[in-house]
Design a protein around this motif. Structure first.
Motif, mmCIF file in Angstrom:
data_model
loop_
_atom_site.group_PDB
_atom_site.id
_atom_site.type_symbol
_atom_site.label_atom_id
_atom_site.label_comp_id
_atom_site.label_asym_id
_atom_site.label_seq_id
_atom_site.Cartn_x
_atom_site.Cartn_y
_atom_site.Cartn_z
ATOM 1 N N ASP A 26 -105.082 20.878 -69.147
ATOM 2 C CA ASP A 26 -104.212 21.851 -68.500
ATOM 3 C C ASP A 26 -104.841 23.228 -68.710
ATOM 4 N N VAL A 27 -105.466 23.758 -67.678
ATOM 5 C CA VAL A 27 -106.300 24.957 -67.760
ATOM 6 C C VAL A 27 -105.565 26.168 -68.338
ATOM 7 N N PHE A 28 -104.304 26.346 -67.976
ATOM 8 C CA PHE A 28 -103.595 27.540 -68.415
ATOM 9 C C PHE A 28 -102.682 27.306 -69.613
ATOM 10 N N ALA A 32 -107.516 29.622 -74.805
ATOM 11 C CA ALA A 32 -108.857 29.752 -74.223
ATOM 12 C C ALA A 32 -109.934 29.108 -75.089
ATOM 13 N N THR A 33 -109.899 29.351 -76.394
ATOM 14 C CA THR A 33 -110.948 28.788 -77.259
ATOM 15 C C THR A 33 -110.893 27.261 -77.264
ATOM 16 N N GLU A 34 -109.699 26.696 -77.211
ATOM 17 C CA GLU A 34 -109.557 25.234 -77.179
ATOM 18 C C GLU A 34 -110.051 24.676 -75.844
ATOM 19 N N MET A 39 -113.921 21.734 -72.734
ATOM 20 C CA MET A 39 -114.775 21.722 -71.535
ATOM 21 C C MET A 39 -116.234 21.580 -71.954
ATOM 22 N N GLY A 40 -116.599 22.220 -73.063
ATOM 23 C CA GLY A 40 -117.971 22.155 -73.558
ATOM 24 C C GLY A 40 -118.394 20.755 -73.963
#
Length: 104
Positions: A26-28, A32-34, A39-40
């Motif tokens: 869930d992008v939002f 952000a760091t998670e 994604m990494g």
């Protein structure tokens, strides 16, 4: 560009009933760091050289933005989450030299 859509940008939904998903993420809703960490695990993520608050997943043609780049020293909770995600067409992030190479 030649009547072709180049990119679509989605902003952080105002309610939790609207969600923007990339696979099972869930992008939002994720900090952000998670989101970047997870994604990494799937693809490369790079800092945008022009905007330290933006990150790009070039292989997926995705870009993530938030109001500030660091997670420390801010009282504004909103910046701990991405505020927008951009989905682009192939070639969107090309340098001028790369764009010239793509021309027929």
């Amino acid at each position: 560009m030649r009547d072709t859509l180049e990119a679509i940008e989605l902003g952080r939904p105002s309610t939790r009933t609207d969600r923007v998903m990339f696979r099972d993420l869930d992008v939002f809703a994720l900090p952000a760091t998670e989101l970047v960490r997870r994604m990494g695990e799937r693809t490369s993520i790079e800092a945008d050289p022009d905007d330290p608050a933006s990150l790009i997943a070039p292989n997926l043609l995705l870009s993530f933005w938030r109001p500030f780049a660091a997670d420390d020293g801010s009282e504004e909770e909103q910046g701990y989450y991405f505020s927008s995600v951009l989905l682009a067409r192939p070639g969107y992030y090309d340098t001028p030299a790369q764009a010239t190479e793509r021309l027929p």
